[in-house]
Enzyme design. Structure first.
Site, PDB file in Angstrom:
ATOM      1  N   HIS A 254       0.860  -1.188   0.000  1.00  0.00           N
ATOM      2  CA  HIS A 254       0.000   0.000   0.000  1.00  0.00           C
ATOM      3  C   HIS A 254       0.887   1.225   0.000  1.00  0.00           C
ATOM      4  CE1 HIS A 254      -3.036   2.924   0.709  1.00  0.00           C
ATOM      5  NE2 HIS A 254      -2.667   3.165   1.959  1.00  0.00           N
TER       6      HIS A 254
ATOM      7  N   HIS B  67       0.848   5.803  -1.061  1.00  0.00           N
ATOM      8  CA  HIS B  67       0.115   6.986  -1.514  1.00  0.00           C
ATOM      9  C   HIS B  67       0.899   7.595  -2.667  1.00  0.00           C
ATOM     10  CE1 HIS B  67      -2.460   7.704   2.343  1.00  0.00           C
ATOM     11  NE2 HIS B  67      -2.159   6.415   2.196  1.00  0.00           N
TER      12      HIS B  67
ATOM     13  N   ASP C 203       1.003  -5.464 -20.018  1.00  0.00           N
ATOM     14  CA  ASP C 203       1.981  -6.477 -19.624  1.00  0.00           C
ATOM     15  C   ASP C 203       1.753  -6.982 -18.198  1.00  0.00           C
ATOM     16  OD1 ASP C 203       3.388  -6.608 -21.996  1.00  0.00           O
ATOM     17  OD2 ASP C 203       4.887  -5.127 -21.407  1.00  0.00           O
TER      18      ASP C 203
ATOM     19  N   HIS D 128      -8.171   7.775  -1.524  1.00  0.00           N
ATOM     20  CA  HIS D 128      -7.140   7.237  -0.633  1.00  0.00           C
ATOM     21  C   HIS D 128      -5.844   6.954  -1.403  1.00  0.00           C
ATOM     22  CE1 HIS D 128      -6.210   4.173   2.840  1.00  0.00           C
ATOM     23  NE2 HIS D 128      -5.169   4.908   2.518  1.00  0.00           N
TER      24      HIS D 128
ATOM     25  N   TYR E 243       7.403 -14.792 -23.036  1.00  0.00           N
ATOM     26  CA  TYR E 243       8.292 -13.661 -22.732  1.00  0.00           C
ATOM     27  C   TYR E 243       9.368 -14.073 -21.729  1.00  0.00           C
ATOM     28  CZ  TYR E 243       9.749  -9.069 -20.995  1.00  0.00           C
ATOM     29  OH  TYR E 243      10.478  -7.974 -20.623  1.00  0.00           O
TER      30      TYR E 243
END
Length: 235
Positions: A98, A100, A123, A174, A232
């Protein structure tokens, strides 16, 4: 196990947390990374509000899938309940991030899904990265962080999305959450998400009518990296 619990995992999670400022995804302490050990049913996460410059591997906190601290002197990240809810709901997830980060948070604050405008996005994310709704007052009262996890789960269920194919979400007002098979992969997904958010913003500035990637191109780019016929990279 006491005292020596998951030492290697603590080191991995510590290094993954350091990658956030290294890639310009966090300022101050605005971010966290965790990784789960499925054998023990425990995960390791960054302590709350500790500056990255002062952080040590031994500071990492071990929690169970209810979000309770099992080992560690410091308080775990305030987002720990969100991580716990996601690990319980999605057994295929091994690491969660997480932040910001600026560009992804701009889209989250605008309340917009992040469409797949180009192959850089395709991708990693198989289609738009959704923006989840705001939490209700009732959900806030029940427990903000745990209910944030539930809103993520509800968003993916309502849109019939596979969290393995779209390893991230924007939370309205958020910021982003991303995940992957481990902490390192989840960090990579956070970097890609922020980068494509930046690209998309400028793309729309240049051409307000720019269209998302055609499905055939999205399919080609995603499936050459993921799935049983992927070709790939090196085997």
């Amino acid at each position: 196990m006491e005292g020596n619990m998951l030492e290697q995992l603590k080191e991995k999670v510590f290094q993954a947390n350091l990658d956030l400022p290294k890639h310009g995804l966090v300022k101050y302490t605005w971010g966290n990374v965790s990784e789960v050990d499925r054998e023990t049913g425990l995960f390791v996460i960054k302590p709350s509000g500790v500056d990255y410059a002062c952080l040590k591997a031994s500071d990492m906190i071990v929690c169970d899938l209810e979000g309770h601290v099992v080992e560690g002197e410091l308080n775990p990240s305030s987002d720990t309940p969100t991580h716990a809810v996601l690990y319980k709901a999605y057994p295929e997830i091994g690491g969660i991030v997480h932040t910001h980060s600026t560009w992804a948070t701009i889209w989250a604050q605008a309340g917009l899904d992040l469409p797949a405008m180009g192959t850089t996005h395709a991708d990693t994310f198989y289609g738009s990265v959704p923006c989840a709704r705001y939490l209700s007052q009732e959900e806030l009262d029940q427990g903000y962080e745990a209910q944030t996890g539930q809103v993520i789960i509800d968003t993916f269920a309502a849109r019939d999305l596979d969290p393995s194919a779209v390893p991230g979400i924007l939370l309205h007002g958020h910021g982003p959450f991303t995940w992957g098979k481990d902490a390192k992969t989840a960090v990579m997904h956070a970097v890609v998400l922020d980068e494509v958010a930046k690209m998309n913003l400028f793309t729309r500035e240049l051409n307000n009518f720019a269209e998302p990637l055609p499905q055939r191109i999205l399919d080609k780019h995603y499936l050459r990296k993921h799935g049983k016929h992927a070709y790939y990279g090196q085997k």
